[in-house]
Design a protein around this motif. Structure first.
Motif, short mmCIF file in Angstrom:
data_model
loop_
_atom_site.label_atom_id
_atom_site.label_comp_id
_atom_site.label_asym_id
_atom_site.label_seq_id
_atom_site.Cartn_x
_atom_site.Cartn_y
_atom_site.Cartn_z
N GLN A 5 0.22 14.68 -11.97
CA GLN A 5 0.88 13.25 -12.09
C GLN A 5 1.01 13.33 -10.67
OE1 GLN A 5 2.77 12.02 -14.53
NE2 GLN A 5 2.19 13.78 -16.23
N PRO A 6 1.12 11.86 -10.56
CA PRO A 6 0.94 11.14 -8.96
C PRO A 6 2.29 10.83 -8.62
CG PRO A 6 -0.16 9.24 -10.86
CD PRO A 6 -0.11 10.61 -11.15
N ILE A 7 3.13 11.65 -7.46
CA ILE A 7 3.87 11.05 -6.81
C ILE A 7 3.80 10.73 -6.07
CG2 ILE A 7 6.05 12.66 -6.27
CD1 ILE A 7 4.83 13.48 -8.90
N SER A 56 -8.47 7.61 -4.40
CA SER A 56 -8.65 8.34 -3.13
C SER A 56 -9.73 9.04 -2.52
CB SER A 56 -8.81 9.96 -4.32
OG SER A 56 -8.48 11.41 -4.26
N PHE A 57 -9.47 8.76 -0.82
CA PHE A 57 -10.29 8.99 -0.06
C PHE A 57 -10.63 10.62 -0.28
CE2 PHE A 57 -8.97 4.89 0.89
CZ PHE A 57 -10.16 4.22 1.23
N THR A 58 -9.62 11.93 -0.01
CA THR A 58 -9.48 12.59 -0.60
C THR A 58 -8.80 13.37 -1.44
OG1 THR A 58 -6.91 13.56 0.56
CG2 THR A 58 -8.32 13.24 1.95
N PRO A 59 -9.11 15.09 -2.27
CA PRO A 59 -8.69 15.41 -3.04
C PRO A 59 -8.03 15.58 -4.12
CG PRO A 59 -10.77 16.70 -2.33
CD PRO A 59 -10.01 16.37 -1.33
N TYR A 60 -6.29 15.70 -2.02
CA TYR A 60 -5.01 15.86 -3.31
C TYR A 60 -4.30 14.63 -2.92
CZ TYR A 60 -6.98 20.45 -2.51
OH TYR A 60 -7.96 21.17 -2.77
N THR A 61 -4.59 13.72 -2.11
CA THR A 61 -4.24 11.93 -2.17
C THR A 61 -4.35 10.88 -2.66
OG1 THR A 61 -5.33 11.58 -0.02
CG2 THR A 61 -2.93 13.34 0.09
N LEU A 62 -3.85 9.65 -2.89
CA LEU A 62 -4.31 8.86 -3.75
C LEU A 62 -3.52 7.51 -2.85
CD1 LEU A 62 -5.29 7.67 -6.55
CD2 LEU A 62 -3.12 8.04 -7.34
N LEU A 63 -4.25 6.83 -2.80
CA LEU A 63 -3.52 4.89 -2.62
C LEU A 63 -4.11 4.43 -2.99
CD1 LEU A 63 -4.20 4.00 1.31
CD2 LEU A 63 -4.76 2.58 -0.61
N ARG A 64 -2.99 3.88 -3.38
CA ARG A 64 -2.47 2.48 -4.62
C ARG A 64 -1.92 1.40 -3.38
NH1 ARG A 64 1.77 4.24 -8.73
NH2 ARG A 64 0.39 4.88 -9.29
N LEU A 65 -2.94 0.88 -4.10
CA LEU A 65 -2.76 -0.94 -3.69
C LEU A 65 -2.16 -1.79 -4.69
CD1 LEU A 65 -3.11 -3.29 -1.85
CD2 LEU A 65 -5.63 -3.52 -2.48
N ILE A 95 0.87 -0.70 -0.15
CA ILE A 95 0.52 0.58 -0.09
C ILE A 95 0.48 0.93 -0.05
CG2 ILE A 95 -2.09 1.35 1.05
CD1 ILE A 95 -2.55 -1.39 1.99
N GLN A 96 0.80 2.10 -1.23
CA GLN A 96 1.53 3.59 -0.98
C GLN A 96 0.44 4.20 -1.25
OE1 GLN A 96 3.01 2.14 -4.65
NE2 GLN A 96 5.03 2.15 -4.04
N TYR A 97 0.54 5.13 -0.30
CA TYR A 97 -0.11 6.70 -0.76
C TYR A 97 0.96 8.08 -1.04
CZ TYR A 97 -2.23 5.31 3.09
OH TYR A 97 -2.96 4.22 4.48
N LEU A 98 -0.11 8.58 -2.56
CA LEU A 98 0.48 8.92 -3.42
C LEU A 98 0.07 11.26 -3.24
CD1 LEU A 98 0.15 6.84 -5.06
CD2 LEU A 98 1.48 7.10 -6.63
N LYS A 99 0.41 12.26 -4.19
CA LYS A 99 -0.05 12.99 -4.31
C LYS A 99 -0.15 13.28 -5.33
CE LYS A 99 4.45 15.50 -3.31
NZ LYS A 99 5.59 16.53 -2.60
#
Length: 95
Positions: free
Chosen positions: A17-19, A39-48, A4-8
């Protein structure tokens, strides 16, 4: 095994671009196959992702033994064990 990785999101050359956030890069040794992104919030992304490949070493890189020693002596950050109940709950959510 899953990762599990978190991105902005960042704007690069006029393109969003997701970083990866700091501490979410697992290094060059593992190949990942993305399972889902949410994406649970507008500024972050969770990648499985699922680990799809463990990359071998060339002669100019560290040896496998050196890497193993480094990983075994490293202080784990954001590594969590999941119990059987949590795993069963997660498993039931899969399609």
């Amino acid at each position: 095994m899953f990762v599990i990785q978190y991105l902005k999101f960042e704007m690069t050359d006029g393109v969003i671009q997701p970083i990866l956030l700091s501490g979410n890069d697992i290094g060059p040794w593992l190949g990942l196959k993305t399972i889902d992104e949410i994406s649970f919030t507008p500024y972050t992304l969770l990648r499985l992702s699922r680990i799809s490949n463990i990359k071998s070493f060339s002669e100019d890189e560290s040896s496998e033994v050196d890497l193993r020693e480094t990983l075994l002596t490293a202080d784990p950050v954001n590594n969590f064990e999941i119990d059987t109940k949590g795993y069963d709950t997660w498993l039931k959510t899969l399609p």
